[in-house]
Design a protein around this motif. Structure first.
Motif, PDB file in Angstrom:
ATOM      1  N   GLY A   1      -2.931  11.930   9.852  1.00 24.75           N
ATOM      2  CA  GLY A   1      -3.844  12.848  10.528  1.00 24.75           C
ATOM      3  C   GLY A   1      -3.810  14.229   9.869  1.00 24.75           C
ATOM      4  N   ARG A   2      -4.878  14.986  10.023  1.00 25.62           N
ATOM      5  CA  ARG A   2      -4.983  16.334   9.441  1.00 25.62           C
ATOM      6  C   ARG A   2      -4.954  16.343   7.915  1.00 25.62           C
ATOM      7  NH1 ARG A   2       0.052  18.944  12.378  1.00 25.62           N
ATOM      8  NH2 ARG A   2       0.584  16.727  12.472  1.00 25.62           N
ATOM      9  N   GLY A   3      -5.060  15.152   7.277  1.00 28.43           N
ATOM     10  CA  GLY A   3      -4.926  15.110   5.825  1.00 28.43           C
ATOM     11  C   GLY A   3      -3.520  15.411   5.344  1.00 28.43           C
ATOM     12  N   ALA A   4      -2.539  15.345   6.253  1.00 32.34           N
ATOM     13  CA  ALA A   4      -1.146  15.613   5.874  1.00 32.34           C
ATOM     14  C   ALA A   4      -0.585  14.457   5.061  1.00 32.34           C
ATOM     15  CB  ALA A   4      -0.301  15.819   7.130  1.00 32.34           C
ATOM     16  N   LYS A   5       0.414  14.760   4.227  1.00 29.87           N
ATOM     17  CA  LYS A   5       1.211  13.697   3.614  1.00 29.87           C
ATOM     18  C   LYS A   5       2.289  13.294   4.609  1.00 29.87           C
ATOM     19  CE  LYS A   5       0.714  15.593  -1.049  1.00 29.87           C
ATOM     20  NZ  LYS A   5       1.461  16.267  -2.140  1.00 29.87           N
ATOM     21  N   ILE A   6       2.400  12.004   4.870  1.00 29.98           N
ATOM     22  CA  ILE A   6       3.382  11.543   5.853  1.00 29.98           C
ATOM     23  C   ILE A   6       4.161  10.349   5.317  1.00 29.98           C
ATOM     24  CG2 ILE A   6       1.899  12.251   7.788  1.00 29.98           C
ATOM     25  CD1 ILE A   6       1.721   9.000   8.157  1.00 29.98           C
ATOM     26  N   ALA A   7       5.342  10.140   5.873  1.00 29.23           N
ATOM     27  CA  ALA A   7       6.127   8.944   5.575  1.00 29.23           C
ATOM     28  C   ALA A   7       7.063   8.696   6.750  1.00 29.23           C
ATOM     29  CB  ALA A   7       6.928   9.125   4.286  1.00 29.23           C
ATOM     30  N   PHE A   8       7.279   7.431   7.049  1.00 27.30           N
ATOM     31  CA  PHE A   8       8.175   7.084   8.154  1.00 27.30           C
ATOM     32  C   PHE A   8       9.528   6.635   7.617  1.00 27.30           C
ATOM     33  CE2 PHE A   8       4.163   6.935  10.444  1.00 27.30           C
ATOM     34  CZ  PHE A   8       4.512   7.439  11.687  1.00 27.30           C
ATOM     35  N   VAL A   9      10.572   7.131   8.273  1.00 27.31           N
ATOM     36  CA  VAL A   9      11.944   6.728   7.993  1.00 27.31           C
ATOM     37  C   VAL A   9      12.290   5.629   9.011  1.00 27.31           C
ATOM     38  CG1 VAL A   9      14.338   7.526   7.852  1.00 27.31           C
ATOM     39  CG2 VAL A   9      12.451   9.099   7.293  1.00 27.31           C
ATOM     40  N   HIS A  10      12.920   4.560   8.550  1.00 23.44           N
ATOM     41  CA  HIS A  10      13.219   3.427   9.441  1.00 23.44           C
ATOM     42  C   HIS A  10      14.217   3.845  10.526  1.00 23.44           C
ATOM     43  CE1 HIS A  10      14.461  -0.550  10.779  1.00 23.44           C
ATOM     44  NE2 HIS A  10      13.362  -0.996  10.207  1.00 23.44           N
TER      45      HIS A  10
END
Lengths: 136, 136
Positions: A110-119
């Motif tokens: 969302g918002r054009g943000a760079k995102i990544a999920f940590v397990h």
């Protein structure tokens, strides 16, 4: 890499309109915007509280990560998002510490943000999202 | 009553020392303080992130709310705390909206704050704490 903010706390909900209305009734706060993030199979509403957001998160269908979460656990706290200045460097640090990642490289949220999920296996059973906001 | 801040996001953990150390390794941030809150049967460590805290929450024994949570669900996100200027007024508003409360009146939590928990049945299966911080 130390996060400089709690960008948001996400709550999985069955019905986004109902949840927005109920939150407004109880706590007075309203979303600044809502947004479909097709890549994640969600529609999200961002409610500003102080310098962070409460993110209400509804699945676009049952066969999505948030849809499966709701089937398994019901509505409730889903993840916490840490804002970092450089997500690639943060992911490299985490890999260096042997942390299990869901996303090896950042993608667009969302918002054009760079995102990544940590397990959740990396820290206290908690799904943690990293967010690098776009320049204004 | 609209909250003016997310005071903290609480994560239930089995071992407070281990969780503090792991969080430090992965995210660089350290607790500003830790505190036993006997009334709630917990020891908590408060890690500042931006203008909020991540609160790591370990039970003093298995026979406490957080101890039972850990037995049932394992480690993970436990509650979110909204800072309000006047907790008595906030509780009155919530009662007026028919929200189910765990604490009908405020009690004393960490930092000498006035706190009260709203039942997860009130909003999206989410345990929400209200916090009125003491005057400086």
């Amino acid at each position: 890499m130390t996060p400089y903010n709690i960008d948001h706390v996400a709550i999985a909900v069955d019905d986004l309109d109902e949840a927005i209305e109920r939150h407004r009734q109880l706590f007075g706060a309203e979303p600044l915007w809502r947004e479909v993030v097709a890549d994640q199979g969600v529609e999200e509403a961002m409610i500003p509280i102080g310098g962070s957001f409460v993110q209400l998160l509804a699945p676009l269908s049952g066969d999505t990560p948030v849809g499966r979460f709701l089937t398994k656990y019901g509505e409730g706290l889903h993840h916490i998002a840490y804002a970092v200045p450089d997500i690639a460097a943060a992911l490299q640090d985490l890999r260096g510490e042997g942390a299990r990642l869901i996303d090896e490289t950042a993608r667009t949220g969302g918002r054009g943000a760079k995102i990544a999920f940590v397990h959740p296996a990396a820290f206290a059973g908690t799904l943690i999202e990293l967010v690098e906001l776009p320049d204004e």
